[in-house]
Design an enzyme around this catalytic site. Structure first.
Site, PDB file in Angstrom:
ATOM      1  N   THR A   1       0.828  -1.217   0.000  1.00  0.00           N
ATOM      2  CA  THR A   1       0.000   0.000   0.000  1.00  0.00           C
ATOM      3  C   THR A   1       0.857   1.259   0.000  1.00  0.00           C
ATOM      4  OG1 THR A   1      -1.763  -1.172   1.134  1.00  0.00           O
ATOM      5  CG2 THR A   1      -1.873   1.210   1.203  1.00  0.00           C
TER       6      THR A   1
ATOM      7  N   ARG B   1       1.138   4.606  -2.561  1.00  0.00           N
ATOM      8  CA  ARG B   1       1.085   6.015  -2.124  1.00  0.00           C
ATOM      9  C   ARG B   1       2.341   6.758  -2.601  1.00  0.00           C
ATOM     10  NH1 ARG B   1      -3.364   4.285  -1.087  1.00  0.00           N
ATOM     11  NH2 ARG B   1      -4.237   3.872   0.973  1.00  0.00           N
TER      12      ARG B   1
ATOM     13  N   LYS C   1      -4.801  -3.210  15.635  1.00  0.00           N
ATOM     14  CA  LYS C   1      -5.879  -3.003  14.654  1.00  0.00           C
ATOM     15  C   LYS C   1      -6.004  -4.211  13.734  1.00  0.00           C
ATOM     16  CE  LYS C   1      -5.982  -1.181  10.417  1.00  0.00           C
ATOM     17  NZ  LYS C   1      -5.782  -0.260   9.282  1.00  0.00           N
TER      18      LYS C   1
ATOM     19  N   GLU D   1     -12.181  -3.153  13.211  1.00  0.00           N
ATOM     20  CA  GLU D   1     -12.489  -2.381  11.993  1.00  0.00           C
ATOM     21  C   GLU D   1     -13.233  -3.212  10.950  1.00  0.00           C
ATOM     22  OE1 GLU D   1      -9.066  -0.730   9.931  1.00  0.00           O
ATOM     23  OE2 GLU D   1     -10.337   0.344   8.519  1.00  0.00           O
TER      24      GLU D   1
ATOM     25  N   LYS E   1     -13.717   0.904  14.755  1.00  0.00           N
ATOM     26  CA  LYS E   1     -13.297   1.738  13.615  1.00  0.00           C
ATOM     27  C   LYS E   1     -14.194   1.420  12.424  1.00  0.00           C
ATOM     28  CE  LYS E   1      -9.323   2.914  10.742  1.00  0.00           C
ATOM     29  NZ  LYS E   1      -7.904   3.279  10.766  1.00  0.00           N
TER      30      LYS E   1
ATOM     31  N   SER F   1     -11.270   6.893   6.902  1.00  0.00           N
ATOM     32  CA  SER F   1     -11.701   7.868   5.885  1.00  0.00           C
ATOM     33  C   SER F   1     -12.091   7.179   4.587  1.00  0.00           C
ATOM     34  CB  SER F   1     -10.651   8.949   5.664  1.00  0.00           C
ATOM     35  OG  SER F   1      -9.418   8.429   5.236  1.00  0.00           O
TER      36      SER F   1
ATOM     37  N   SER G   1      -9.741   7.984  12.816  1.00  0.00           N
ATOM     38  CA  SER G   1      -8.546   7.156  12.690  1.00  0.00           C
ATOM     39  C   SER G   1      -8.240   7.136  11.205  1.00  0.00           C
ATOM     40  CB  SER G   1      -8.802   5.739  13.219  1.00  0.00           C
ATOM     41  OG  SER G   1      -7.669   4.921  12.976  1.00  0.00           O
TER      42      SER G   1
HETATM   43  P1  13P Z   1      -8.138   5.392   5.480  1.00  0.00           P
HETATM   44  O1  13P Z   1      -8.504   6.497   6.434  1.00  0.00           O
HETATM   45  O2  13P Z   1      -7.191   5.838   4.397  1.00  0.00           O
HETATM   46  O3  13P Z   1      -9.322   4.640   4.982  1.00  0.00           O
HETATM   47  O4  13P Z   1      -7.252   4.364   6.302  1.00  0.00           O
HETATM   48  C1  13P Z   1      -7.636   4.020   7.559  1.00  0.00           C
HETATM   49  C2  13P Z   1      -7.213   2.629   7.833  1.00  0.00           C
HETATM   50  O5  13P Z   1      -6.475   2.367   8.740  1.00  0.00           O
HETATM   51  C3  13P Z   1      -7.753   1.568   6.979  1.00  0.00           C
HETATM   52  O6  13P Z   1      -7.503   0.326   7.557  1.00  0.00           O
END
Ligand code: 13P
Length: 340
Positions: free
Chosen positions: A29, A33, A136, A178, A220, A262, A290
């Site tokens: 990832t 970026r 997480k 999450e 999350k 996000s 987060s």
């Molecule tokens: P984003 O805010 O870019 O979606 O990333 C948060 C995240 O930790 C996804 O697992």
């Protein structure tokens, strides 16, 4: 497990005006970026970039915790200070991403399930020794026109999240749970609300069955929002109202904090939505952020891999942290954008 310690760490992460910086991009990832700013993803570039984030002065006012990737947890500043130690010394709690990514769920075309439970107990013990205080795990729930996610796909992910959360609490780490309903696709906000409700309902049923202490965890979730390709996009107030309605139905008040991802929203939209939800408060739980991309996109854009741009990159990070800190209290206004 020390219940009081779990509760106090969970509450500290979402203290007033604070949220989480998600800087736990896996190597594939972060490579994407970096590619967007033509920076090569070498171990040193990844280290340097994270060092720029973590040494930004002032972020501790709005960042209660940072989520790290395995490699980053083991890296140090140029001066040799391990990142977890640097963050702790600034009053920021270090956390660690422990899932190993979402893979196709066997015999369920279109559904995914997150891997990483095997050997997790041993990995958590090591992470704790390295300084992590929370963890997480991300479940990925895609929506498409067919019957995806399937009820079983949702159940499989909820089960894995609960097994992870129980192992975390056993090890004395606060689990961030999450279940991410993706905003990719053309689905309506109504469909997102239905699927988010199903996911949350399943997740809390499994957490309860696995004896996870709600007071010692954070959720999350995604916001309830139309798919990116949907022609009918909802207003900020509609997103906030739908998200709160869904969360209030399915998230126990014992959970100290909800820290949104996000998920591909612009930095400004993510701040606006968070602010609207807090302005509609008080809510039963802390409502905070987060964010990964919504905090870091402006930083990457300012940095461009150039040492000359470090001050501008740090200014961009502090600005987003500051605005989201205000949004966490319902005190952000769109007119503050561009003021920094
Ligand atoms: P984003 O805010 O870019 O979606 O990333 C948060 C995240 O930790 C996804 O697992």
């Amino acid at each position: 497990m020390n219940i009081e310690e779990l509760k106090s760490v969970a509450s500290a992460i979402v203290a007033k005006q604070k949220g989480v910086l998600a800087a736990d991009e896996s190597n594939p990832t972060i490579k994407k970026r970096f590619a967007s700013i033509q920076v090569e993803s070498t171990e040193e570039n990844r280290r340097r970039y994270r060092e720029i984030l973590f040494t930004t002065g002032g972020i501790e006012r709005h960042v209660g915790g940072v989520i790290l990737f395995d490699e980053t947890l083991r890296q140090s500043t140029r001066d040799g200070i391990p990142f977890p130690q640097l963050l702790s010394s600034r009053g920021i709690i270090p956390g660690i991403k422990v899932d190993q990514g979402a893979k196709a769920l066997a015999l369920h075309p279109g559904d995914k399930v997150t891997e990483g439970l095997d050997g997790l107990r041993e990995r958590l013990a090591e992470y704790k020794q390295l300084g992590a205080q929370f963890a997480k795990w991300r479940a990925v729930i895609e929506i498409d026109e067919r019957d995806i996610p399937s009820p079983f796909g949702i159940r499989a992910n909820a089960h894995a999240l609960a097994r992870y959360a129980a192992l975390c609490q056993e090890a004395g780490l606060v689990p961030i749970v999450e279940p991410e309903v993706l905003m990719d696709g053309a689905h309506s906000i109504e469909r997102c609300e239905v699927v988010t409700a199903q996911a949350l309902q399943a997740v809390f049923a499994e957490l309860d069955a696995h004896r996870v202490l709600f007071e010692g965890m954070l959720l999350k979730p995604n916001m309830v929002i139309a798919g990116k390709k949907c022609a009918q996009q909802a207003s900020v107030l509609e997103v906030a109202a739908a998200t709160l309605r869904c969360l209030r139905r399915y998230v126990p008040a014992a959970v100290p904090g909800i820290v949104f991802l996000s998920g591909g929203q612009s930095a400004e939209d993510a701040t606006d939505h968070l602010n609207a939800m807090n302005a509609m408060g008080p809510q039963p739980w802390g409502v905070s952020f987060s964010y990964g991309r919504a905090l870091q996109a402006p930083v990457l854009a300012a940095w461009q891999g150039q040492e000359d741009n470090v001050a501008a990159a740090q200014k961009a990070l502090l600005n987003r942290c500051h605005l989201n800190g205000l949004a966490r209290a319902g005190k952000y206004a769109h007119t503050m954008e561009g003021a920094a």
